[in-house]
Design an enzyme around this catalytic site. Structure first.
Site, mmCIF file in Angstrom:
data_model
loop_
_atom_site.group_PDB
_atom_site.id
_atom_site.type_symbol
_atom_site.label_atom_id
_atom_site.label_comp_id
_atom_site.label_asym_id
_atom_site.label_seq_id
_atom_site.Cartn_x
_atom_site.Cartn_y
_atom_site.Cartn_z
ATOM 1 N N GLU A 68 -18.524 31.562 -36.817
ATOM 2 C CA GLU A 68 -17.570 32.151 -35.862
ATOM 3 C C GLU A 68 -16.529 33.031 -36.568
ATOM 4 O OE1 GLU A 68 -18.337 32.241 -32.976
ATOM 5 O OE2 GLU A 68 -18.790 30.296 -32.048
ATOM 6 N N HIS A 87 -10.421 26.749 -34.528
ATOM 7 C CA HIS A 87 -11.422 26.657 -33.460
ATOM 8 C C HIS A 87 -12.094 25.292 -33.554
ATOM 9 C CE1 HIS A 87 -14.855 27.190 -30.948
ATOM 10 N NE2 HIS A 87 -15.693 27.112 -31.964
ATOM 11 N N HIS A 89 -14.205 21.970 -30.858
ATOM 12 C CA HIS A 89 -14.816 21.595 -29.577
ATOM 13 C C HIS A 89 -14.243 20.259 -29.110
ATOM 14 C CE1 HIS A 89 -18.720 23.761 -31.204
ATOM 15 N NE2 HIS A 89 -17.700 24.587 -31.097
ATOM 16 N N TYR A 108 4.732 21.090 -17.535
ATOM 17 C CA TYR A 108 5.539 22.165 -18.144
ATOM 18 C C TYR A 108 5.098 22.519 -19.558
ATOM 19 C CZ TYR A 108 8.259 19.183 -21.316
ATOM 20 O OH TYR A 108 8.642 18.364 -22.330
ATOM 21 N N HIS A 150 -18.035 25.821 -24.315
ATOM 22 C CA HIS A 150 -17.943 25.827 -25.777
ATOM 23 C C HIS A 150 -16.746 25.003 -26.291
ATOM 24 C CE1 HIS A 150 -18.476 28.544 -29.579
ATOM 25 N NE2 HIS A 150 -18.044 27.339 -29.889
ATOM 26 N N TYR A 203 14.649 27.161 -28.280
ATOM 27 C CA TYR A 203 14.669 25.912 -29.053
ATOM 28 C C TYR A 203 13.546 25.826 -30.073
ATOM 29 C CZ TYR A 203 18.133 24.457 -25.687
ATOM 30 O OH TYR A 203 19.260 24.392 -24.911
HETATM 31 ZN ZN LIG Z 1 -17.679 26.566 -31.780
#
Ligand SMILES: [Zn+2]
Length: 207
Positions: A68, A87, A89, A108, A150, A203
């Site tokens: 990736e 990244h 999963h 929030y 994904h 903040y």
């Molecule tokens: Zn992936």
């Protein structure tokens, strides 16, 4: 930098947001980036295994970069605020992503990703330019997005922040999934979310 990257990669596993070799992690380095390699379990990683990918997308190293690497590369080129990218999963994010469900302002803390929702990028095959384009679109004005069928992508100003953000988004995804199982969560309006986003800026994004 390589050691920090490995330590944070290991923390992805101990924090429960990643398992096996499905995730990847990178940090901006000069004109390029340092990224975890393809297919090596994090506990086995050594500094030399981390791959440098230059500004043209050319890898330099003994290992192959994560499959990736392309969206990491494209995010650094388009987003000056990105210094680190994660990244993975994680289960609750992937659950929502498999339903193509974005996370609305049901809580929030959704503002931690920079806006009043956390989008879900359209599906494309892993490792493709199309997936990278979809992720960039979903990240517009945001620091995190889900990826359809994904997982999750987060960007931040350093490795610690990007890991914290991923843990928070996974918590939000878990809570949102539980809300959907019980009923219709009440969504905060844009005016309230604008107030929260401003407070986070003032903040230092603490809480
Ligand atoms: Zn992936």
């Amino acid at each position: 930098m390589r050691k920090n990257l490995i330590e944070t990669a290991l923390a992805m596993n101990t924090s429960g947001i990643n398992s096996g070799t499905s995730g990847n992690l990178s940090i901006r380095s000069g004109q390029g980036m340092l990224i975890t390699p393809s297919g090596i379990p994090y506990p086995d990683l050594r500094a030399d295994d981390i791959v440098f990918v230059d500004e043209n997308g050319e890898p330099q190293g003994i290992q192959k970069p994560s499959s990736e690497w392309r969206f990491h590369h494209d995010i650094y080129r388009q987003r000056e605020d990105a210094r680190a990218i994660l990244h993975a999963h994680p289960s609750s994010c992937a659950t929502l992503a498999c339903l193509h469900k974005p996370i609305p302002a049901f809580h929030y803390m959704v503002a931690v990703a920079g806006g009043n929702d956390i989008r879900c990028a359209s599906y494309a095959t892993f490792g493709t330019q199309e997936l990278s384009n979809n992720v960039l679109a979903a990240l517009q004005g945001r620091k995190a997005c889900l990826m359809a069928n994904h997982g999750l992508v987060c960007l931040g100003t350093n490795l610690q922040k990007v890991l914290s953000l991923a843990i928070e988004v996974e918590n939000l995804a878990r809570t949102y999934s539980q809300c959907l199982a019980l009923g219709d969560p009440i969504i905060l309006d844009d005016e309230e979310m604008d107030r929260v986003i401003k407070k986070f800026r003032n903040y230092g994004e603490s809480k």
